[in-house]
Design a protein around this motif. Structure first.
Motif, PDB file in Angstrom:
ATOM      1  N   GLY A  13     -34.375 -14.973  -9.164  1.00 44.59           N
ATOM      2  CA  GLY A  13     -35.593 -15.724  -9.462  1.00 44.59           C
ATOM      3  C   GLY A  13     -35.230 -16.983 -10.243  1.00 44.59           C
ATOM      4  N   ILE A  14     -35.642 -18.166  -9.743  1.00 47.89           N
ATOM      5  CA  ILE A  14     -35.230 -19.438 -10.342  1.00 47.89           C
ATOM      6  C   ILE A  14     -36.469 -20.290 -10.617  1.00 47.89           C
ATOM      7  N   SER A  15     -36.546 -20.835 -11.822  1.00 44.17           N
ATOM      8  CA  SER A  15     -37.594 -21.802 -12.158  1.00 44.17           C
ATOM      9  C   SER A  15     -36.938 -23.115 -12.565  1.00 44.17           C
ATOM     10  N   VAL A  16     -37.581 -24.233 -12.181  1.00 45.55           N
ATOM     11  CA  VAL A  16     -37.037 -25.562 -12.472  1.00 45.55           C
ATOM     12  C   VAL A  16     -38.145 -26.415 -13.068  1.00 45.55           C
ATOM     13  N   LYS A  17     -37.859 -27.057 -14.204  1.00 40.81           N
ATOM     14  CA  LYS A  17     -38.829 -27.939 -14.850  1.00 40.81           C
ATOM     15  C   LYS A  17     -38.216 -29.314 -15.071  1.00 40.81           C
ATOM     16  N   ASP A  18     -39.046 -30.330 -14.898  1.00 39.35           N
ATOM     17  CA  ASP A  18     -38.643 -31.704 -15.198  1.00 39.35           C
ATOM     18  C   ASP A  18     -38.573 -31.847 -16.716  1.00 39.35           C
ATOM     19  N   SER A  19     -37.393 -32.160 -17.222  1.00 41.68           N
ATOM     20  CA  SER A  19     -37.226 -32.245 -18.674  1.00 41.68           C
ATOM     21  C   SER A  19     -37.634 -33.597 -19.237  1.00 41.68           C
TER      22      SER A  19
END
Length: 209
Positions: free
Chosen positions: A161-167
């Motif tokens: 399970g992978i989550s990606v957020k714009d930092s």
């Protein structure tokens, strides 16, 4: 007298008929000779073996032009990859240029050799050498900082399970090959046991905060 002559003529004609019906035997007295010669079955020619040709040096050319020239030289097995290691597909060959090729140009090689081009987009600079892919995750988390989100995802087990957020600005991360990893959790070297993975990322032309 006429009767005897008629019988003699008939007997002579019958002898000729019997002689014409006899089989022709070979001089050695063996089996009758064949009346016709059987032709040998034709064998279809097999596929021709690949030849050799000089592989041109195609570094610096547009990817489409390089592929065309390689094919004209007799090479048919061609592939390409993103030389910057971002995992982008070369969907429009004319928008990419060749930075490297394997095998190198100038040598005579078999024409069934697979030729691989490392490429970047026309407006990008070629790297000093092709970026290497990160090692696939085994039992521990690899260091994926600076890698494209697409490549980072591919290095992890497919059930992760992978989550990606714009930092930087809170944008949606859609084209993952255009984004680079800034931070990761868990940290590199942490044992992987099915836990979720979180990345923060920015676009490649941006600096990580």
């Amino acid at each position: 007298m006429r009767t005897h002559r008629t019988i003699a003529v008939l007997a002579f004609a019958g002898g000729l008929a019997l002689t014409g019906c006899q089989e022709t035997r070979d001089p050695a007295g063996g089996a009758p000779a064949a009346s016709a010669t059987a032709s040998a079955p034709s064998t279809a020619p097999g596929a021709s073996a690949p030849g050799t040709a000089i592989l041109p040096d195609l570094v610096g050319k547009g990817l489409q032009a390089a592929q065309d020239e390689a094919q004209a030289a007799g090479f048919r097995t061609l592939k390409s990859h993103d030389a910057l290691g971002r995992g982008r597909l070369q969907a429009m060959d004319r928008n990419w240029k060749v930075c490297s090729q394997e095998p190198r140009g100038g040598a005579a090689v078999s024409t069934d050799t697979s030729v691989d081009f490392g490429a970047v987009k026309l407006e990008e600079a070629c790297p000093a050498q092709d970026a290497s892919a990160p090692p696939a995750a085994g039992g521990s988390m690899p260091d994926l900082a600076g890698k494209s989100v697409k490549v980072a995802r591919g290095a992890l087990p497919p059930n992760t399970g992978i989550s990606v957020k714009d930092s930087a600005q809170g944008r949606m991360v859609l084209q993952e090959s255009n984004w680079k990893v800034c931070t990761q959790s868990p940290a590199a070297g942490t044992p992987l046991a099915g836990q979720p993975v979180a990345f923060t990322a920015v676009k490649f032309e941006e600096a990580c905060p």
